[in-house]
Scaffold this active site. Sequence first.
Site: not given
Length: 287
Positions: A42, A45, A99
């Site tokens: 993640s 992101k 997240s």
Amino acid sequence: MSLSTAAALAVPLGSQSVLVVEDGTGKILLEKNSTAVVPIASLTKLMTAMVVLDAKPNMNAPISIDEKDVDMLKHSTSRVPVGTTLSRHDALQLALMSSDNRAAASLARTYPGGITAFAVAVNAKIKALGMTQTVMEEPTGLSPNNKSTATDLIKMATAASAYPDIRRITTDSSDTININGREVEYHNSNRLVGAKGWEIGLSKTGYTLEAGRCLIMRIKSAGKNATLVLLNARASSARVLDALNIRRFLAGGSETAQPKVLLASTRHHRRVIAILKPNRHHRRVAP
């Protein structure tokens, strides 16, 4: 052997790849396997957020979470039900702070021109930042094909820190968002955010089985500003311990934190619930 490599050997680091760079000067303070190309989960992101913000969309415009946003690769859970309508700003908040994968997927899906245009913009951003060892195939980081190096990710973190919205959202410890008429509290996936003694200017965690526990942070310690990248730690506890030891290193401390770990028994498994520094007044830190 470089001084940064020697320093890394002297500082206990459980993460497989580590890079700590002094902000402003770019001086490498700690380095361990910083050019290894590995999955980044993640951490992706941060790139998704930059590309979305670069397009300057209406952040108050409503986005509806669609079936297409559901994770069919890892089957990860989400506290944002399909059919939820929220602002693009709230979707960004959930994607960065907690997240959430559905929120990140919705941001890419509703990008001007759609997911194809989003992918083109991501590749252009990667090239513009000089991230020559980076590939990002989708916006969440769930794919193990999203890969980079600690060296490239320092470039991404530095660029992301120039966005006020990203700095603010990633350093929010929690937020309450209206989900289908109900106020729901969400928390930062990095439990160091808001913890006593931590000055954090940017934060993003990541985890998949392939990537292990990952972390990007910009921190201030003893007047020193630095950006750190931790990749492929075996557990949340190891990731936090690395961050503690790096902060102590930046402050010029000679004694590093040792892994005194509290374990909580549950019905099905035992999980780490805290890491405590020795000989200190301890504060519990969630994994």
